[in-house]
Design an enzyme around this catalytic site. Structure first.
Site, PDB file in Angstrom:
ATOM      1  N   HIS A   2      88.054  74.481  65.558  1.00  0.00           N
ATOM      2  CA  HIS A   2      88.103  73.713  64.303  1.00  0.00           C
ATOM      3  C   HIS A   2      89.424  72.956  64.154  1.00  0.00           C
ATOM      4  CE1 HIS A   2      86.172  72.470  60.780  1.00  0.00           C
ATOM      5  NE2 HIS A   2      85.723  73.632  60.320  1.00  0.00           N
ATOM      6  N   ASP A  14      85.641  68.615  63.972  1.00  0.00           N
ATOM      7  CA  ASP A  14      85.178  68.738  62.593  1.00  0.00           C
ATOM      8  C   ASP A  14      83.759  69.296  62.564  1.00  0.00           C
ATOM      9  OD1 ASP A  14      87.538  67.682  61.615  1.00  0.00           O
ATOM     10  OD2 ASP A  14      86.789  65.610  61.675  1.00  0.00           O
TER      11      ASP A  14
END
Length: 424
Positions: A396, A400
């Site tokens: 992450h 995204d």
């Protein structure tokens, strides 16, 4: 008689130290030329150390799990002649054979000696008594097999190197137990108080370190998508029926590799490596797909290089070759490194959902769950379809959530409409 000293070889790639994983010999053993003496573990692969001489083992230079410097004394062997004990030249660099991580031990000389006789095969009982705290040598697969069969490994005589217990030894133990009428049968509900301690060394320690490092450094998140694989399975069956005899059988993996290649054209941020120390993301044009493979020594990830340039059958052949090499301990360091994205599958054991751990420094891993038949509503009608989940994880810090979801949905679209895999 003389002493021949074998030092820890220079395996290359700037490696200054390696972990001694396992001895295949002990003090007092007679060894012959090319017999494997020990396994050592680098950051990338297990390497066998063979003997360059015939003789008798008189000293071992370390214990399994010990990290040893290149050039340190690995083993001393008593040989006929002068040996090399008084020599002091540094060990010569060792080149790895391209087909397997085998290396020649770094030695200073190779005296001509008479071959030590190989011990004759001796017929032995498959049963042996060991101390309660003695841990016999055995691979994780053999230990699990013994646990499933309810066999205490300390009671089984090992026929492998250094007394390693093999699958065949378990079968021989069971056969002996069935044929020995005087042997008491184990009670199905008998109490058990035995314990077994297993040292975390070698490949298992490397795997543990990498998994811990990955989960501590990367910000994992997972995304699961359900896929209708009825059409792709029909295509696979058709191709196998038509071309299987001449080109080889196709599994689902080559189709998944092809889907990755096509989807990555629109999502290049998934085919990347993240150097979190330098704060640099490197996106790669080449798609080097790591295929997670289970072996007796643990999880390994051989790499299908340039998957973007391979046909279905080319990918299938390479996946099969690499998987066999990994399971047999023959995969080279080059074959186990350099991946840009990883594909992991538990096959029929794939369950419904999994949460794969990233193969750092990659930023994406695609996990495949098992295929099941399920009633689905298609155009208002309830029909039976073959369904499969993709359980995938992403870093992450780099990827995204929306991009990850769109990437997996792109793979879903390609697999549900398999003709699009080949439309340019």
């Amino acid at each position: 008689m003389g002493t021949h000293v074998i030092k820890m070889p220079d395996i290359g790639e700037g490696i200054a130290e390696v972990e001694l994983s396992q001895w295949h010999v002990k003090v007092g053993d007679l060894v012959v030329e090319d017999q494997v003496l020990a396994d050592v573990m680098t950051d990338k692969a297990m390497v066998d150390i063979p003997s360059p001489v015939h003789g008798k083992v008189i000293a071992l230079g370390g214990q399994p799990g010990e990290v040893m410097a290149v050039g340190s004394v690995l083993i001393s062997i008593e040989v006929e002649g002068a040996g090399n004990l008084k020599e002091s030249a540094a060990p010569a660099p060792v080149k790895e054979a391209p087909a397997a991580p085998k290396v020649e031990a770094a030695v200073e000389s190779k005296p001509a000696v008479a071959a030590a006789p190989r011990p004759a095969a001796v017929c032995q009982s498959p049963m042996v008594a060991r101390e309660a705290d003695e841990c016999p040598l055995a691979s994780p697969a053999v230990r699990k097999h013994a646990l499933d069969l309810g066999i205490q490994l300390r009671l089984v005589r090992g026929s492998g190197p250094a007394g390693r217990v093999l699958h065949e030894d378990l079968e021989a133990y069971l056969a002996q137990g069935r044929s020995n009428a005087s042997a008491p049968a184990a009670a199905a509900y008998a109490q058990r108080n035995d314990e077994e301690q297993i040292q975390v060394i070698g490949m298992r320690r490397k795997i543990a370190q990498r998994m811990q490092d990955a989960t501590q450094r990367a910000a994992h998140f997972s995304y699961v998508e359900e896929i209708d694989v009825t059409a792709i399975e029909e295509l696979r069956a058709h191709l196998n029926e038509k071309h299987g005899a001449s080109r080889g059988k196709l599994t689902l993996l080559p189709f998944l590799v092809r889907a990755l290649v096509v989807a990555l054209r629109d999502f290049p941020q998934m085919n990347a490596r993240y150097d979190d120390e330098a704060q640099v993301i490197t996106r790669l044009g080449a798609v080097h797909v790591g295929v997670a493979t289970q072996s007796d020594v643990g999880l390994m990830v051989p790499v299908v290089r340039h998957a973007e340039a391979r046909s279905l059958w080319d990918s299938a052949a390479e996946i099969s070759r690499l998987a066999n090499a990994a399971r047999n301990g023959k995969a080279s360091r080059d074959e186990l490194s350099g991946s840009t994205i990883t594909l992991t599958s538990l096959g029929a054991l794939g369950g419904i959902v999994s949460t794969p751990v990233l193969n750092l420094p990659e930023v994406a891993i695609v996990g495949v769950n098992k295929i099941v038949e399920r009633p689905m509503v298609v155009k208002g009608q309830v029909v039976i379809r073959k369904m499969m989940n993709l359980s995938s994880s992403f870093d992450h810090r780099v990827v995204d959530g929306m991009d990850a979801a769109l990437f997996i949905q792109a793979i879903r679209g390609l697999l549900e409409q398999p003709a699009t895999l080949f439309v340019e």
